[in-house]
Design a protein around this motif. Structure first.
Motif, short mmCIF file in Angstrom:
data_model
loop_
_atom_site.label_atom_id
_atom_site.label_comp_id
_atom_site.label_asym_id
_atom_site.label_seq_id
_atom_site.Cartn_x
_atom_site.Cartn_y
_atom_site.Cartn_z
N MET A 142 -52.30 -47.88 1.52
CA MET A 142 -50.95 -48.20 1.96
C MET A 142 -50.56 -49.58 1.44
O MET A 142 -51.38 -50.51 1.43
N ASP A 143 -49.32 -49.74 1.03
CA ASP A 143 -48.85 -50.99 0.45
C ASP A 143 -48.32 -51.94 1.53
O ASP A 143 -47.21 -52.47 1.44
N VAL A 144 -49.12 -52.13 2.58
CA VAL A 144 -48.72 -52.99 3.69
C VAL A 144 -49.92 -53.80 4.16
O VAL A 144 -51.07 -53.48 3.85
N PHE A 145 -49.64 -54.85 4.92
CA PHE A 145 -50.69 -55.64 5.55
C PHE A 145 -50.29 -55.91 6.99
O PHE A 145 -49.11 -56.16 7.28
N CYS A 146 -51.26 -55.85 7.89
CA CYS A 146 -50.99 -56.11 9.31
C CYS A 146 -51.27 -57.57 9.65
O CYS A 146 -52.43 -57.96 9.77
N PRO A 147 -50.23 -58.38 9.82
CA PRO A 147 -50.44 -59.78 10.20
C PRO A 147 -50.65 -59.89 11.71
O PRO A 147 -50.50 -58.91 12.44
N VAL A 148 -50.99 -61.08 12.15
CA VAL A 148 -51.03 -61.36 13.58
C VAL A 148 -49.71 -62.05 13.94
O VAL A 148 -49.39 -63.11 13.43
N TRP A 149 -48.93 -61.40 14.81
CA TRP A 149 -47.66 -61.99 15.24
C TRP A 149 -47.91 -62.86 16.46
O TRP A 149 -48.55 -62.44 17.42
N ARG A 150 -47.41 -64.08 16.41
CA ARG A 150 -47.63 -65.03 17.50
C ARG A 150 -46.34 -65.75 17.84
O ARG A 150 -45.57 -66.12 16.95
N ARG A 151 -46.12 -65.93 19.14
CA ARG A 151 -44.92 -66.63 19.58
C ARG A 151 -45.20 -68.12 19.66
O ARG A 151 -46.15 -68.56 20.30
N SER A 152 -44.35 -68.90 19.02
CA SER A 152 -44.52 -70.35 18.99
C SER A 152 -43.92 -70.99 20.23
O SER A 152 -43.31 -70.33 21.06
N THR A 153 -44.10 -72.29 20.33
CA THR A 153 -43.59 -73.02 21.51
C THR A 153 -42.08 -72.99 21.59
O THR A 153 -41.51 -73.17 22.67
N ARG B 195 -55.98 -70.88 21.67
CA ARG B 195 -56.53 -69.57 21.39
C ARG B 195 -55.43 -68.56 21.03
O ARG B 195 -54.27 -68.77 21.30
N TRP B 196 -55.86 -67.46 20.41
CA TRP B 196 -54.94 -66.34 20.21
C TRP B 196 -54.59 -65.83 21.60
O TRP B 196 -55.46 -65.59 22.42
N THR B 197 -53.32 -65.66 21.85
CA THR B 197 -52.88 -65.38 23.22
C THR B 197 -52.97 -63.91 23.62
O THR B 197 -52.76 -63.57 24.78
N ASP B 198 -53.24 -63.03 22.68
CA ASP B 198 -53.32 -61.61 22.98
C ASP B 198 -54.59 -61.07 22.33
O ASP B 198 -54.77 -61.17 21.12
N SER B 199 -55.49 -60.50 23.11
CA SER B 199 -56.76 -59.99 22.58
C SER B 199 -56.69 -58.51 22.26
O SER B 199 -57.70 -57.87 21.98
N SER B 200 -55.48 -57.94 22.29
CA SER B 200 -55.32 -56.51 22.07
C SER B 200 -54.67 -56.20 20.72
O SER B 200 -55.31 -55.63 19.84
N HIS B 201 -53.40 -56.58 20.54
CA HIS B 201 -52.68 -56.23 19.33
C HIS B 201 -52.24 -57.44 18.49
O HIS B 201 -51.72 -57.25 17.39
N ARG B 202 -52.41 -58.64 19.00
CA ARG B 202 -51.97 -59.82 18.27
C ARG B 202 -53.13 -60.81 18.13
O ARG B 202 -53.11 -61.92 18.67
#
Length: 227
Positions: free
Chosen positions: A146-157, A122-129
């Protein structure tokens, strides 16, 4: 996803009832003006009216918060020490209200996207990630061109942070991306920018500096401000 617009008469009645019981302060009036502006501008009036509070003390080092269980948006008084911004309210108030309204839209309109396929587990953060946060932020980004996109940042193993972006039009499939890549021709927000998005391009660090907030405790430990 097409959002159904809330019944105008019901929304008007809800707002009238809310205004009758909200604290009659100039700060709360500013918050309501900013919330109504954000609701109309970014979510077509689909957000449900919420309780507003401007007299809380910082929770730890938090400048604002959204409580989905009580549907309450909280700000700290320090935010009123900034020049006028959107909707005729202090710029920091407008920015943090936009951030917290993104949380409201996240839970109210887009939480189903957190079932999207992406990293293992699962996505490990239900707030900002998570996808729901990225989608709520996308509404603001698109409206403001705006010339930006908000990705989901996730920490790998292997303990590395990597951005994830949608791999399908319905945002139900995600894939890893290079941090320097572009999505839909737009630059990816970095970890901090995605985490503290306020719609105006100002970063949380810049906001903290403009408010002249302490960055160290009396014991010399760094303070990590949050919204």
């Amino acid at each position: 996803m097409t959002m159904a617009v809330a019944a105008p008469s019901l929304k008007a009645d809800q707002l009238e009832a809310l205004q009758a019981i909200l604290p009659p302060t100039a700060e709360v009036a500013d918050m309501l003006r900013a919330w109504r502006g954000a609701d109309a501008r970014y979510w077509s009036g689909n957000l449900t009216p919420c309780w507003l509070s401007s007299n809380i003390e910082p929770y730890g080092a938090c400048l604002g918060s959204w409580s989905p269980s009580t549907r309450t948006l909280n700000l700290v008084p320090t935010l009123w020490q900034t020049p006028e911004g959107l909707w005729g309210v202090p710029s920091a108030v407008a920015g943090v209200v936009i951030h917290e309204a993104c949380h409201q839209a996240q839970g109210q309109l887009y939480r189903h996207l957190d079932a999207a396929r992406g990293p293992r587990g699962r996505w490990t953060d239900s707030s900002h990630r998570c996808p729901s946060w990225a989608r709520a932020v996308e509404d603001v980004i698109k409206r403001e061109a705006m010339d930006v996109f908000c990705p989901v940042w996730r920490r790998s193993t292997d303990n590395k942070w990597t951005p994830w972006v949608p791999a399908s039009e319905d945002w139900m499939l995600w894939e890893k991306a290079d941090p320097m890549a572009r999505f839909d021709g737009r630059k990816l927000l970095n970890f901090g920018e995605a985490r503290s998005f306020m719609g105006s391009g100002i970063t949380l660090a810049e906001l903290v500096e403009s408010l002249e907030l302490a960055t160290e405790t009396k014991a010399g430990k760094p303070i990590q401000w949050d919204i």
